[in-house]
Design a protein around this motif. Structure first.
Motif, PDB file in Angstrom:
ATOM      1  N   PHE A  28       0.751  -1.123   0.034  1.00 47.28           N
ATOM      2  CA  PHE A  28      -0.167   0.023  -0.106  1.00 47.28           C
ATOM      3  C   PHE A  28       0.808   1.373  -0.113  1.00 47.28           C
ATOM      4  CE2 PHE A  28       0.843   0.825   4.496  1.00 47.28           C
ATOM      5  CZ  PHE A  28       1.024  -0.753   4.930  1.00 47.28           C
ATOM      6  N   PHE A  29       0.233   2.397  -0.528  1.00 49.52           N
ATOM      7  CA  PHE A  29       1.138   3.670  -0.465  1.00 49.52           C
ATOM      8  C   PHE A  29       1.330   4.311   0.797  1.00 49.52           C
ATOM      9  CE2 PHE A  29       3.122   7.216  -2.191  1.00 49.52           C
ATOM     10  CZ  PHE A  29       2.538   8.252  -1.736  1.00 49.52           C
ATOM     11  N   SER A  30      -0.067   4.310   1.499  1.00 52.71           N
ATOM     12  CA  SER A  30      -0.160   5.138   2.790  1.00 52.71           C
ATOM     13  C   SER A  30      -1.535   4.431   3.431  1.00 52.71           C
ATOM     14  CB  SER A  30      -0.152   6.632   2.398  1.00 52.71           C
ATOM     15  OG  SER A  30      -1.331   7.045   1.917  1.00 52.71           O
ATOM     16  N   ILE A  31      -1.577   4.622   4.658  1.00 48.37           N
ATOM     17  CA  ILE A  31      -2.878   4.337   5.426  1.00 48.37           C
ATOM     18  C   ILE A  31      -3.333   5.628   6.187  1.00 48.37           C
ATOM     19  CG2 ILE A  31      -3.786   2.854   7.475  1.00 48.37           C
ATOM     20  CD1 ILE A  31      -1.832   0.839   6.908  1.00 48.37           C
ATOM     21  N   ASN A  32      -4.556   6.131   5.511  1.00 49.40           N
ATOM     22  CA  ASN A  32      -5.130   7.113   6.209  1.00 49.40           C
ATOM     23  C   ASN A  32      -5.624   6.993   7.711  1.00 49.40           C
ATOM     24  OD1 ASN A  32      -4.348   8.326   3.905  1.00 49.40           O
ATOM     25  ND2 ASN A  32      -6.514   8.101   2.995  1.00 49.40           N
ATOM     26  N   THR A  33      -6.783   6.730   7.838  1.00 48.01           N
ATOM     27  CA  THR A  33      -7.364   6.582   9.244  1.00 48.01           C
ATOM     28  C   THR A  33      -7.435   5.021   9.737  1.00 48.01           C
ATOM     29  OG1 THR A  33      -8.907   8.377   8.859  1.00 48.01           O
ATOM     30  CG2 THR A  33      -9.551   6.766  10.425  1.00 48.01           C
ATOM     31  N   MET A  34      -6.933   4.905  11.044  1.00 51.67           N
ATOM     32  CA  MET A  34      -6.851   3.759  11.632  1.00 51.67           C
ATOM     33  C   MET A  34      -7.741   3.596  12.902  1.00 51.67           C
ATOM     34  SD  MET A  34      -2.966   2.563  11.437  1.00 51.67           S
ATOM     35  CE  MET A  34      -3.247   0.634  11.504  1.00 51.67           C
ATOM     36  N   GLY A  35      -8.245   2.557  13.150  1.00 47.89           N
ATOM     37  CA  GLY A  35      -9.320   2.652  14.124  1.00 47.89           C
ATOM     38  C   GLY A  35      -9.848   1.520  14.686  1.00 47.89           C
ATOM     39  N   TRP A  36     -10.539   1.453  15.865  1.00 47.57           N
ATOM     40  CA  TRP A  36     -10.786   0.180  16.605  1.00 47.57           C
ATOM     41  C   TRP A  36     -12.699   0.222  16.721  1.00 47.57           C
ATOM     42  CZ3 TRP A  36      -7.765  -3.725  17.911  1.00 47.57           C
ATOM     43  CH2 TRP A  36      -6.532  -3.576  18.030  1.00 47.57           C
ATOM     44  N   TYR A  37     -12.913  -0.872  16.357  1.00 45.39           N
ATOM     45  CA  TYR A  37     -14.490  -1.016  16.608  1.00 45.39           C
ATOM     46  C   TYR A  37     -14.620  -2.346  17.535  1.00 45.39           C
ATOM     47  CZ  TYR A  37     -15.111   2.118  12.534  1.00 45.39           C
ATOM     48  OH  TYR A  37     -15.320   3.114  11.531  1.00 45.39           O
ATOM     49  N   ARG A  38     -15.903  -2.305  17.875  1.00 43.72           N
ATOM     50  CA  ARG A  38     -16.227  -3.476  18.846  1.00 43.72           C
ATOM     51  C   ARG A  38     -17.566  -3.972  18.691  1.00 43.72           C
ATOM     52  NH1 ARG A  38     -16.330  -0.769  25.034  1.00 43.72           N
ATOM     53  NH2 ARG A  38     -18.220   0.503  24.307  1.00 43.72           N
ATOM     54  N   GLN A  39     -17.761  -5.561  18.697  1.00 46.93           N
ATOM     55  CA  GLN A  39     -19.011  -5.913  18.477  1.00 46.93           C
ATOM     56  C   GLN A  39     -19.299  -6.971  19.652  1.00 46.93           C
ATOM     57  OE1 GLN A  39     -19.799  -7.822  14.688  1.00 46.93           O
ATOM     58  NE2 GLN A  39     -21.800  -7.595  14.981  1.00 46.93           N
ATOM     59  N   ALA A  40     -20.385  -6.533  20.334  1.00 46.85           N
ATOM     60  CA  ALA A  40     -20.763  -7.299  21.396  1.00 46.85           C
ATOM     61  C   ALA A  40     -21.919  -8.293  20.961  1.00 46.85           C
ATOM     62  CB  ALA A  40     -21.136  -6.608  22.708  1.00 46.85           C
ATOM     63  N   PRO A  41     -21.918  -9.644  21.773  1.00 43.47           N
ATOM     64  CA  PRO A  41     -23.054 -10.582  21.339  1.00 43.47           C
ATOM     65  C   PRO A  41     -24.533 -10.025  20.910  1.00 43.47           C
ATOM     66  CG  PRO A  41     -21.463 -11.521  22.981  1.00 43.47           C
ATOM     67  CD  PRO A  41     -21.246 -10.033  22.862  1.00 43.47           C
ATOM     68  N   GLY A  42     -24.999 -10.145  19.987  1.00 41.12           N
ATOM     69  CA  GLY A  42     -26.358  -9.809  19.895  1.00 41.12           C
ATOM     70  C   GLY A  42     -26.434  -8.029  19.487  1.00 41.12           C
ATOM     71  N   LYS A  43     -25.411  -7.567  19.236  1.00 45.75           N
ATOM     72  CA  LYS A  43     -25.349  -6.087  19.167  1.00 45.75           C
ATOM     73  C   LYS A  43     -24.494  -5.741  17.619  1.00 45.75           C
ATOM     74  CE  LYS A  43     -25.719  -4.564  23.890  1.00 45.75           C
ATOM     75  NZ  LYS A  43     -25.125  -3.250  24.826  1.00 45.75           N
ATOM     76  N   GLU A  46     -19.513  -1.396  16.521  1.00 45.30           N
ATOM     77  CA  GLU A  46     -19.732   0.135  16.760  1.00 45.30           C
ATOM     78  C   GLU A  46     -18.217   0.637  16.634  1.00 45.30           C
ATOM     79  OE1 GLU A  46     -21.477   0.988  20.587  1.00 45.30           O
ATOM     80  OE2 GLU A  46     -19.872  -0.252  21.556  1.00 45.30           O
ATOM     81  N   LEU A  47     -18.219   1.864  16.528  1.00 45.01           N
ATOM     82  CA  LEU A  47     -16.893   2.552  16.451  1.00 45.01           C
ATOM     83  C   LEU A  47     -16.582   2.809  18.074  1.00 45.01           C
ATOM     84  CD1 LEU A  47     -14.653   4.199  15.425  1.00 45.01           C
ATOM     85  CD2 LEU A  47     -15.985   6.074  15.504  1.00 45.01           C
ATOM     86  N   VAL A  48     -15.332   2.628  18.241  1.00 44.82           N
ATOM     87  CA  VAL A  48     -14.593   2.682  19.434  1.00 44.82           C
ATOM     88  C   VAL A  48     -13.878   3.916  19.728  1.00 44.82           C
ATOM     89  CG1 VAL A  48     -13.302   1.871  21.266  1.00 44.82           C
ATOM     90  CG2 VAL A  48     -14.683   0.369  20.509  1.00 44.82           C
ATOM     91  N   ALA A  49     -12.894   3.882  18.713  1.00 45.74           N
ATOM     92  CA  ALA A  49     -11.982   5.109  18.581  1.00 45.74           C
ATOM     93  C   ALA A  49     -11.341   5.119  17.180  1.00 45.74           C
ATOM     94  CB  ALA A  49     -10.866   5.343  19.590  1.00 45.74           C
ATOM     95  N   ALA A  91     -16.404  -7.304  24.389  1.00 46.64           N
ATOM     96  CA  ALA A  91     -16.541  -7.573  22.782  1.00 46.64           C
ATOM     97  C   ALA A  91     -15.469  -8.168  22.264  1.00 46.64           C
ATOM     98  CB  ALA A  91     -17.131  -5.996  22.438  1.00 46.64           C
ATOM     99  N   VAL A  92     -15.768  -8.365  20.733  1.00 46.24           N
ATOM    100  CA  VAL A  92     -14.627  -8.495  20.020  1.00 46.24           C
ATOM    101  C   VAL A  92     -14.318  -7.339  19.322  1.00 46.24           C
ATOM    102  CG1 VAL A  92     -13.893  -9.848  18.094  1.00 46.24           C
ATOM    103  CG2 VAL A  92     -15.479 -10.965  19.380  1.00 46.24           C
ATOM    104  N   TYR A  93     -12.865  -6.973  19.511  1.00 47.37           N
ATOM    105  CA  TYR A  93     -12.608  -5.693  19.195  1.00 47.37           C
ATOM    106  C   TYR A  93     -11.838  -6.053  17.477  1.00 47.37           C
ATOM    107  CZ  TYR A  93     -13.552  -3.265  23.425  1.00 47.37           C
ATOM    108  OH  TYR A  93     -14.277  -2.683  24.603  1.00 47.37           O
TER     109      TYR A  93
END
Length: 115
Positions: A28-43, A46-49, A91-93
């Protein structure tokens, strides 16, 4: 193509801390935004940060003042320092990285907050 490898999940007691890491590799040439999301059971997932290449951050209200996101552009790595963990943080992150053309997901790492 970008491959994302996460680490640092596990079991922690309420009030404890964990640090997640995610490193990007591939072509890849460059990575712009990096972040963490999470998903809890049955949900929904969602964005964390998230953090831009220049260091601008954005947090979910539920984690503000407890979680800190940072990145090392030279290592293509993003970190999530999680403090004062609560059972509802369980959650799974997932790590996410965006290039100018596509977004990529990691495989996920389980975080369980329980006594």
């Amino acid at each position: 193509q970008v491959q994302l490898v996460e680490s640092g999940g596990g079991l922690v007691q309420p009030g404890g801390s964990l640090r997640l890491s995610c490193t990007a590799s591939g072509t890849f040439f460059s990575i712009n935004t990096m972040g963490w999301y999470r998903q809890a059971p049955g949900k929904e997932r969602e964005l964390v940060a998230e953090i831009t290449r220049s260091g601008i951050t954005n947090y979910a209200d539920s984690v503000k003042f407890r979680f800190t996101i940072s990145r090392d552009n030279a290592k293509n790595t993003v970190y999530l320092q999680m403090n004062i963990l609560k059972p509802e943080d369980t959650a799974v992150y997932y790590c996410r990285a965006s290039t100018p053309t596509m977004g990529y997901w990691g495989q996920g790492t389980q975080v369980t907050v329980s006594s």
